[in-house]
Enzyme design. Structure first.
Site, short mmCIF file in Angstrom:
data_model
loop_
_atom_site.label_atom_id
_atom_site.label_comp_id
_atom_site.label_asym_id
_atom_site.label_seq_id
_atom_site.Cartn_x
_atom_site.Cartn_y
_atom_site.Cartn_z
N SER A 120 0.67 -1.18 -0.15
CA SER A 120 0.26 -0.05 0.14
C SER A 120 0.96 1.51 -0.03
CB SER A 120 -0.89 0.13 1.47
OG SER A 120 -1.91 0.84 1.20
N ASP B 75 -9.26 -6.01 -4.76
CA ASP B 75 -8.37 -4.42 -3.89
C ASP B 75 -9.59 -3.39 -4.27
OD1 ASP B 75 -7.02 -2.76 -2.41
OD2 ASP B 75 -5.52 -2.86 -2.99
N HIS C 293 -7.32 -5.93 -0.30
CA HIS C 293 -5.72 -5.04 -0.50
C HIS C 293 -4.98 -5.61 0.29
CE1 HIS C 293 -3.97 -0.81 0.20
NE2 HIS C 293 -4.11 -1.11 0.93
#
Length: 352
Positions: free
Chosen positions: A209, A297, A329
């Site tokens: 991320s 995601d 995610h």
């Protein structure tokens, strides 16, 4: 102190810091103590460190001036001969944030015991996401696995990480892609300068991320420094992410713009987002990149990773893509986690 009510217990804990109670009988092998529950005067804590898996302990709140006697309910199956230390890192004057001046940050360096090898250790820079998250001095299975394989791992808590005060959080607003990137690089240089067992010629970056966002920034902004990169669901182009992310407000706030639910993207806003994105440095990337993307995601659309994949492929740069169609995610399915770790470890061994 039997008979103490839970409410009174909480008052006593407020009067005497839990850290003081913990330190009264602190065992050096534990870097992290988490208070899980309070019942009457009984405390339940979880203890761990980068070299010691979690263990459950109980203790009774003592009278003032007395030490807690802790009882371990279950010893870890095993501990590891890892060396770990906490680094305090101070930005250079040029890297100081004048709006929030004087802030420092931390990093945790974990490595195999130096007595086990005469060679210097390759360094894996592990960057957390969030960005408002942190790496405590606790057990981390990814770090432990890599160290067990012979890597040193530096877990960086750049400015904006939690646990360093509200000013640290606020200092990152509008500064992503610059302040946080420089912080990670500053921490890496500090580790290399203070520990001669680390190999400055074999350094890699990994993260997910926002950690992937920073990893890709690092290999683009410092292309001669990093030898490999492995990222999970990274933010690559904040401008194209704007219309697909489930946290649209953060997309504006992170680059220093005000958000409104009635906001329509402007050319100026999109330009600001693009300017702070790793995709702008894609042409400079030389390190082999491993991309691990979740097909479901909703936080960071997997097309973010595909943008970088296509940019690198078009330049014949070494890149590999792993696609997990049923994962989101966090890539948190057990089989996905195992797949990601194994492929990351193999990628690092191949290129470091």
């Amino acid at each position: 102190m039997t008979g103490t009510t839970t409410e009174n217990m909480q008052v006593l804990l407020q009067e005497r810091k839990f850290s003081d109670i913990m330190n009264s009988s602190l065992n050096e092998r534990y870097g992290s103590w988490k208070l899980l529950a309070v019942q009457e005067d009984l405390m339940v804590v979880c203890c761990s460190s980068p070299s010691t898996p979690p263990t459950l302990r109980v203790g009774f709140l003592p009278s003032a001036g007395e030490a807690v006697t802790w009882q371990t309910l279950h010893q870890p199956v095993r501990t590891f001969q890892f060396t770990w230390t906490v680094l305090d890192v101070t930005p250079t004057p040029e890297e100081d944030n004048t709006s929030y001046s004087g802030l420092d940050f931390g990093a945790i360096l974990v490595k195999p015991s130096s007595s086990l090898s005469k060679a210097r250790f390759p360094l894996v820079v592990f960057i957390h996401g969030g960005p408002h998250s942190q790496f405590p001095a606790e057990w981390n299975s990814t770090t432990a696995g890599l160290v067990q394989l012979g890597f040193a791992v530096l877990m960086v808590n750049y400015r904006g990480s939690t646990g360093f005060g509200q000013d640290s959080i606020l200092s990152l607003m509008g500064q992503i892609g610059s302040q946080d990137v420089k912080d990670v690089q500053r921490a890496v240089l500090a580790a290399l300068q203070t520990d001669v067992t680390l190999d400055s010629k074999r350094v890699a970056a990994i993260g997910g991320s926002h950690g992937g966002f920073l990893s890709c920034h690092l290999i683009g902004q410092y292309p001669e420094f990093y030898r490999a990169c492995a990222v999970r669901n990274p933010v690559i182009n904040a401008a194209t992410l704007l219309g697909t992310s489930d946290i649209v407000d953060w997309r504006y706030t992170s680059v220093g713009l005000q958000y409104s639910y009635q906001e329509i993207p402007t050319a100026e806003a999109l330009a600001a987002m693009l300017e702070k994105s790793p995709i702008t440095h894609a042409a400079q990337i030389k390190a082999p990149v491993l991309l691990m993307l979740g097909g479901r995601d909703r936080r960071v659309n997997p097309h973010q990773g595909l943008e970088l994949y296509r940019a690198l492929k078009s330049r014949a740069s070494p890149v590999r893509l792993l696609w997990f169609p049923e994962d989101g995610h966090s890539l948190s399915r057990v089989d996905t986690q195992a797949d990601c770790f194994l492929n990351t470890a193999l990628w690092l061994q191949q290129h470091l």
